[in-house]
Design an enzyme around this catalytic site. Structure first.
Site, PDB file in Angstrom:
ATOM      1  N   LYS A  65       0.813  -1.213   0.000  1.00 38.94           N
ATOM      2  CA  LYS A  65       0.000   0.000   0.000  1.00 38.94           C
ATOM      3  C   LYS A  65       0.852   1.271   0.000  1.00 38.94           C
ATOM      4  O   LYS A  65       0.451   2.282  -0.579  1.00 38.94           O
ATOM      5  CB  LYS A  65      -0.941  -0.003   1.211  1.00 38.94           C
ATOM      6  N   GLU A  98      -2.490   7.267   7.881  1.00 38.68           N
ATOM      7  CA  GLU A  98      -3.350   8.116   7.066  1.00 38.68           C
ATOM      8  C   GLU A  98      -4.265   8.907   7.985  1.00 38.68           C
ATOM      9  O   GLU A  98      -4.656   8.415   9.053  1.00 38.68           O
ATOM     10  CB  GLU A  98      -4.213   7.285   6.107  1.00 38.68           C
ATOM     11  N   HIS A 121     -14.031  -3.095   9.809  1.00 42.55           N
ATOM     12  CA  HIS A 121     -13.417  -2.647   8.554  1.00 42.55           C
ATOM     13  C   HIS A 121     -13.642  -3.647   7.423  1.00 42.55           C
ATOM     14  O   HIS A 121     -12.930  -3.608   6.415  1.00 42.55           O
ATOM     15  CB  HIS A 121     -11.916  -2.382   8.729  1.00 42.55           C
ATOM     16  N   ARG A 170      -7.944  -7.718  -8.591  1.00 46.53           N
ATOM     17  CA  ARG A 170      -8.684  -8.966  -8.763  1.00 46.53           C
ATOM     18  C   ARG A 170     -10.160  -8.631  -8.916  1.00 46.53           C
ATOM     19  O   ARG A 170     -10.580  -7.483  -8.773  1.00 46.53           O
ATOM     20  CB  ARG A 170      -8.504  -9.856  -7.532  1.00 46.53           C
TER      21      ARG A 170
END
Length: 466
Positions: free
Chosen positions: A81, A165, A200, A257
């Site tokens: 990421k 973040e 999440h 994907r």
């Protein structure tokens, strides 16, 4: 649910199932061997396990098979990421303010969080599926959150690195489906909103998003296309964004994907994504341009899990004694299990995906409520009651759902305790009736010694007076 698929017409199925994923669906050599023995000429990775592992994609190609997915290099670039964030920043895709460093020094993370501003999210660098994420509201809690996220990331992905973040409060999780062929043509197939989440992880997905205006939808779609082009993407993928209530949106990650919720897009576009994936892998160009695509009606998908919602959504193991899915106009059910199958600790406890379609969002909600009501599952605890409460909640029906919706309204969404035992008693009674030993008096009279639904009136154990 299926995780790997092979394109062929073998005379005998090849099964690589074992008690644990590590010895079966994560074993690349065995999967390649199964593909060869089956006579397959291509491999579809599904949407779990190795579907986003570049080594698996490369192994398929090295074996002389066709890989129905993106190039291994694109998987690698988007798999970490922190690298994906850096690449998207260079491509001009909007990014959430954050901090990343290979040094992984706690003091640097604390200093960076002070600059970013609380709350912040600690996220796994090699993560996905909601793993390795912690939300931190105060400075004093950050070191503990860093340690916990690293432990979970190491266990889930073999990579303990994390990054920061800014946490977008009241954010909406919106993702855009993209398709790209081998000739440089890339399009988006509009958005899916998946803000209704627990831990999440997505619970309900829908399209169109109640939040987006036509102008924001166009800008988000264009950003998703740019993200795909930045990694020279081919085949189907999903670019995920977090949107603020004011309409600003930021890149989160790219899933290289097909996703669990792809039927939602199929419903509103009329396209078969898997068929398109196979055509792209076969070297065919996209049969349409962006201008040809439209988004019609409204689709909603609920993930039907074997889990105990009142007990922290813990997976519920057991054997499905009965599973009768709903049916009817505008109802689609994708499932890989049936009556007699076991829900174990080794695999995701998803029983089925329920997808409905209607011309309006209100109509789709009503159709989903009816589909959930008509679903029969006995033998294990499920989230059926929870899902019905969720889609009937006034805030959900008004389209006012952010990523904290379930946590905020959890007490209103859980069933009362008195409503739980009744289903358990019915399941126990059915199990007793359908698994009791055969009546000795019936043997030798043409009846099987083991039958699935015995006649309770022929039993001799006194159940009538119990």
């Amino acid at each position: 649910m299926p995780t790997h698929g092979m394109c062929s017409s073998p005379t005998k199925p090849i099964c690589s199932a074992r008690p644990t994923p590590r010895t079966a669906t994560l074993n690349i050599p065995k999967l390649i061997d199964a593909a060869r023995r089956s006579g397959a000429d291509c491999v579809h990775p599904g949407y779990g396990f190795l579907s986003e592992v570049e080594d698996f994609a490369q192994a398929v190609l090295d074996a002389g098979l066709v890989w129905i997915g993106p190039p291994p290099e694109a998987i690698r670039l988007m798999g970490v990421k922190t690298e994906a964030r850096a690449l998207m920043g260079r491509a001009g895709v909007p990014l959430v303010p954050g901090y990343q460093s290979d040094a992984q020094n706690d003091a640097d993370f604390v200093a960076a969080a002070d600059q970013i501003g609380y709350p912040v999210m600690v996220k796994a660098a090699g993560g996905g599926g909601g793993k390795g994420i912690r939300v931190v509201y105060e400075r004093r809690d950050l070191p503990e959150a860093l340690a916990a996220a690293r432990r979970e990331a190491l266990h889930a992905f073999g990579d303990p690195r994390v990054f920061l973040e800014r946490y977008i409060e009241h954010g909406r999780h919106i993702e855009v489906q993209v398709l790209a062929d081998q000739f440089g043509h890339t399009v988006h197939l509009f958005e899916r909103e998946c803000s209704a989440q627990r831990r999440h992880q997505k619970v309900i997905e829908e399209s169109p998003s109640p939040l987006l205006t036509p102008e924001i939808r166009a800008r988000m779609g264009a950003a998703a296309v740019e993200a795909a082009r930045a990694v020279q993407y081919v085949n189907a993928g999903t670019v995920e964004f977090i949107a603020a209530p004011t309409g600003e949106f930021y890149f989160l990650e790219m899933n290289t994907r097909l996703q669990v919720e792809h039927p939602v897009t199929e419903m509103v576009t009329g396209l078969d994504l898997v068929k398109l994936q196979i055509a792209i892998a076969a070297g065919e160009p996209l049969p349409f341009t962006q201008a040809d695509l439209t988004q019609r009606g409204h689709a909603i998908e609920c993930r039907l899990y074997a889990e105990d919602a009142p007990n922290g959504f813990l997976p519920a193991v057991g054997t499905l004694l009965e599973f009768i899915p709903p049916s009817g106009l505008g109802v689609r059910v994708d499932s890989g299990v049936g009556a007699g199958d076991a829900i174990t600790i080794h695999y995701d406890p998803m029983i089925a995906k329920l997808i409905v379609y209607d011309w309006t969002r209100d109509g789709a909600i009503q159709r989903m409520d009816a589909a959930l009501r008509d679903t029969v599952i006995l033998g294990t605890t499920t989230n059926l009651t929870f899902l019905r409460a969720l889609i009937n909640h006034p805030a959900f029906q008004a389209g006012e759902v952010d990523t904290n919706f379930i946590e905020t309204h959890l007490a209103e969404l859980l069933p009362p305790e008195s409503a739980l035992p009744k289903a358990a008693l019915i399941a126990a009674a059915l199990h007793d009736l359908t698994t009791s030993p055969p009546d000795p008096l019936s043997q030798g009279r043409g009846r099987s010694e083991r039958y699935s639904v015995p006649d309770p009136w022929a039993r001799t154990d006194g159940f009538r007076i119990g």
